[in-house]
Motif scaffolding. Structure first.
Motif, PDB file in Angstrom:
ATOM      1  N   TRP A  61     -73.746 -18.508  15.000  1.00  0.00           N
ATOM      2  CA  TRP A  61     -73.082 -17.420  15.368  1.00  0.00           C
ATOM      3  C   TRP A  61     -71.553 -17.262  15.292  1.00  0.00           C
ATOM      4  O   TRP A  61     -71.175 -16.193  15.333  1.00  0.00           O
ATOM      5  CB  TRP A  61     -73.386 -17.376  17.022  1.00  0.00           C
ATOM      6  CG  TRP A  61     -72.924 -16.122  17.866  1.00  0.00           C
ATOM      7  CD1 TRP A  61     -73.367 -15.133  18.038  1.00  0.00           C
ATOM      8  CD2 TRP A  61     -71.684 -15.923  18.555  1.00  0.00           C
ATOM      9  NE1 TRP A  61     -72.758 -14.167  18.695  1.00  0.00           N
ATOM     10  CE2 TRP A  61     -71.695 -14.652  19.145  1.00  0.00           C
ATOM     11  CE3 TRP A  61     -70.583 -17.017  18.748  1.00  0.00           C
ATOM     12  CZ2 TRP A  61     -70.470 -14.508  19.832  1.00  0.00           C
ATOM     13  CZ3 TRP A  61     -69.427 -16.611  19.486  1.00  0.00           C
ATOM     14  CH2 TRP A  61     -69.478 -15.404  20.007  1.00  0.00           C
ATOM     15  N   CYS A  62     -70.900 -18.397  15.048  1.00  0.00           N
ATOM     16  CA  CYS A  62     -69.487 -18.397  14.760  1.00  0.00           C
ATOM     17  C   CYS A  62     -69.004 -17.732  13.780  1.00  0.00           C
ATOM     18  O   CYS A  62     -68.041 -17.134  13.682  1.00  0.00           O
ATOM     19  CB  CYS A  62     -68.917 -19.762  14.991  1.00  0.00           C
ATOM     20  SG  CYS A  62     -68.988 -20.636  16.537  1.00  0.00           S
ATOM     21  N   GLY A 120     -78.147 -22.070  16.361  1.00  0.00           N
ATOM     22  CA  GLY A 120     -77.804 -20.609  16.421  1.00  0.00           C
ATOM     23  C   GLY A 120     -76.582 -20.722  16.879  1.00  0.00           C
ATOM     24  O   GLY A 120     -75.785 -19.476  16.440  1.00  0.00           O
ATOM     25  N   ALA A 121     -75.943 -21.265  17.814  1.00  0.00           N
ATOM     26  CA  ALA A 121     -74.577 -21.217  18.231  1.00  0.00           C
ATOM     27  C   ALA A 121     -73.575 -21.357  17.302  1.00  0.00           C
ATOM     28  O   ALA A 121     -72.641 -20.609  16.875  1.00  0.00           O
ATOM     29  CB  ALA A 121     -74.128 -22.439  19.330  1.00  0.00           C
ATOM     30  N   ARG A 142     -71.728 -15.588  11.698  1.00  0.00           N
ATOM     31  CA  ARG A 142     -72.534 -14.478  11.718  1.00  0.00           C
ATOM     32  C   ARG A 142     -73.290 -14.410  12.876  1.00  0.00           C
ATOM     33  O   ARG A 142     -74.263 -14.898  13.070  1.00  0.00           O
ATOM     34  CB  ARG A 142     -73.663 -14.924  10.610  1.00  0.00           C
ATOM     35  CG  ARG A 142     -73.297 -15.364   8.999  1.00  0.00           C
ATOM     36  CD  ARG A 142     -73.310 -14.393   7.837  1.00  0.00           C
ATOM     37  NE  ARG A 142     -74.126 -13.363   7.979  1.00  0.00           N
ATOM     38  CZ  ARG A 142     -75.111 -13.015   7.313  1.00  0.00           C
ATOM     39  NH1 ARG A 142     -75.507 -13.980   6.446  1.00  0.00           N
ATOM     40  NH2 ARG A 142     -75.697 -11.887   7.339  1.00  0.00           N
ATOM     41  N   HIS A 143     -72.694 -13.400  13.728  1.00  0.00           N
ATOM     42  CA  HIS A 143     -73.216 -13.147  14.983  1.00  0.00           C
ATOM     43  C   HIS A 143     -74.609 -12.777  15.214  1.00  0.00           C
ATOM     44  O   HIS A 143     -75.513 -13.371  16.110  1.00  0.00           O
ATOM     45  CB  HIS A 143     -72.422 -11.783  15.483  1.00  0.00           C
ATOM     46  CG  HIS A 143     -70.955 -12.338  15.813  1.00  0.00           C
ATOM     47  ND1 HIS A 143     -70.519 -13.277  16.586  1.00  0.00           N
ATOM     48  CD2 HIS A 143     -69.859 -11.776  15.145  1.00  0.00           C
ATOM     49  CE1 HIS A 143     -69.356 -13.376  16.490  1.00  0.00           C
ATOM     50  NE2 HIS A 143     -68.826 -12.337  15.829  1.00  0.00           N
ATOM     51  N   HIS A 144     -75.136 -11.663  14.197  1.00  0.00           N
ATOM     52  CA  HIS A 144     -76.659 -11.240  14.287  1.00  0.00           C
ATOM     53  C   HIS A 144     -77.494 -12.314  14.026  1.00  0.00           C
ATOM     54  O   HIS A 144     -78.666 -12.447  14.629  1.00  0.00           O
ATOM     55  CB  HIS A 144     -76.864  -9.699  13.272  1.00  0.00           C
ATOM     56  CG  HIS A 144     -78.106  -9.440  13.461  1.00  0.00           C
ATOM     57  ND1 HIS A 144     -78.560  -8.707  14.562  1.00  0.00           N
ATOM     58  CD2 HIS A 144     -79.064  -9.342  12.502  1.00  0.00           C
ATOM     59  CE1 HIS A 144     -79.915  -8.515  14.190  1.00  0.00           C
ATOM     60  NE2 HIS A 144     -80.127  -8.800  13.102  1.00  0.00           N
ATOM     61  N   LYS A 145     -77.238 -13.045  12.937  1.00  0.00           N
ATOM     62  CA  LYS A 145     -78.256 -13.931  12.598  1.00  0.00           C
ATOM     63  C   LYS A 145     -78.159 -15.270  13.698  1.00  0.00           C
ATOM     64  O   LYS A 145     -79.284 -15.786  13.983  1.00  0.00           O
ATOM     65  CB  LYS A 145     -77.473 -14.798  11.190  1.00  0.00           C
ATOM     66  CG  LYS A 145     -78.442 -15.862  10.509  1.00  0.00           C
ATOM     67  CD  LYS A 145     -79.499 -15.213   9.716  1.00  0.00           C
ATOM     68  CE  LYS A 145     -80.153 -16.314   8.873  1.00  0.00           C
ATOM     69  NZ  LYS A 145     -81.443 -16.186   8.393  1.00  0.00           N
ATOM     70  N   GLY A 146     -77.029 -15.442  14.102  1.00  0.00           N
ATOM     71  CA  GLY A 146     -76.876 -16.580  15.211  1.00  0.00           C
ATOM     72  C   GLY A 146     -77.778 -16.018  16.439  1.00  0.00           C
ATOM     73  O   GLY A 146     -78.545 -17.013  17.014  1.00  0.00           O
ATOM     74  N   ARG A 147     -77.739 -14.878  16.842  1.00  0.00           N
ATOM     75  CA  ARG A 147     -78.580 -14.275  18.040  1.00  0.00           C
ATOM     76  C   ARG A 147     -80.123 -14.254  17.666  1.00  0.00           C
ATOM     77  O   ARG A 147     -81.006 -14.841  18.574  1.00  0.00           O
ATOM     78  CB  ARG A 147     -78.005 -12.847  18.365  1.00  0.00           C
ATOM     79  CG  ARG A 147     -76.809 -12.777  18.922  1.00  0.00           C
ATOM     80  CD  ARG A 147     -76.665 -11.495  19.384  1.00  0.00           C
ATOM     81  NE  ARG A 147     -75.274 -11.256  19.852  1.00  0.00           N
ATOM     82  CZ  ARG A 147     -74.305 -10.327  19.307  1.00  0.00           C
ATOM     83  NH1 ARG A 147     -74.801  -9.472  18.342  1.00  0.00           N
ATOM     84  NH2 ARG A 147     -73.128 -10.121  19.826  1.00  0.00           N
ATOM     85  N   ARG A 148     -80.463 -14.060  16.357  1.00  0.00           N
ATOM     86  CA  ARG A 148     -81.681 -14.358  15.893  1.00  0.00           C
ATOM     87  C   ARG A 148     -82.450 -15.557  15.940  1.00  0.00           C
ATOM     88  O   ARG A 148     -83.399 -15.895  16.471  1.00  0.00           O
ATOM     89  CB  ARG A 148     -81.888 -13.418  14.637  1.00  0.00           C
ATOM     90  CG  ARG A 148     -83.276 -12.797  14.286  1.00  0.00           C
ATOM     91  CD  ARG A 148     -83.410 -12.165  13.044  1.00  0.00           C
ATOM     92  NE  ARG A 148     -83.243 -12.900  11.956  1.00  0.00           N
ATOM     93  CZ  ARG A 148     -82.891 -12.773  10.764  1.00  0.00           C
ATOM     94  NH1 ARG A 148     -82.372 -11.564  10.386  1.00  0.00           N
ATOM     95  NH2 ARG A 148     -82.958 -13.499   9.976  1.00  0.00           N
ATOM     96  N   TRP A 195     -81.038 -23.626  19.361  1.00  0.00           N
ATOM     97  CA  TRP A 195     -79.973 -23.194  20.088  1.00  0.00           C
ATOM     98  C   TRP A 195     -78.530 -23.819  19.809  1.00  0.00           C
ATOM     99  O   TRP A 195     -77.614 -22.992  19.568  1.00  0.00           O
ATOM    100  CB  TRP A 195     -80.036 -23.260  21.508  1.00  0.00           C
ATOM    101  CG  TRP A 195     -81.042 -22.205  22.432  1.00  0.00           C
ATOM    102  CD1 TRP A 195     -81.640 -21.336  21.604  1.00  0.00           C
ATOM    103  CD2 TRP A 195     -81.409 -22.433  23.653  1.00  0.00           C
ATOM    104  NE1 TRP A 195     -82.524 -20.705  22.575  1.00  0.00           N
ATOM    105  CE2 TRP A 195     -82.636 -21.087  23.713  1.00  0.00           C
ATOM    106  CE3 TRP A 195     -81.394 -23.113  24.775  1.00  0.00           C
ATOM    107  CZ2 TRP A 195     -83.102 -20.947  24.691  1.00  0.00           C
ATOM    108  CZ3 TRP A 195     -82.091 -22.944  25.820  1.00  0.00           C
ATOM    109  CH2 TRP A 195     -82.747 -21.848  26.004  1.00  0.00           C
TER     110      TRP A 195
END
Length: 74
Positions: free
Chosen positions: A46-47, A42-43, A49-55, A39
């Protein structure tokens, strides 16, 4: 006395008593351990690459927990 998580899954066809305790409990422990690492990573991802961070943040719930819980039939 420390708190020990216990998860129960009823109405399964994987064993004669139609109830699972060990698999879901180990799945939860594995989920928690992976989530502690993935997590925050991923956070950070996410800053940028949004899609990759959510995955990455979905991985413990979508992959780790189901595989561990299904591996133990009791």
């Amino acid at each position: 006395m420390p708190y020990i998580p216990c998860c129960v899954q009823c109405h399964t066809r994987e064993n004669p008593c139609h109830c699972k305790v060990v698999g879901p409990t180990l799945g939860f422990v594995g989920f928690a351990l992976f989530a502690l690492v993935e997590w925050p990573v991923g956070a950070l991802v996410w800053c940028f690459r949004h899609h990759k961070g959510r995955r990455i943040m979905r991985h413990p719930a979508n992959v780790v927990y189901p595989r561990i819980a299904a591996a133990v039939p009791i």
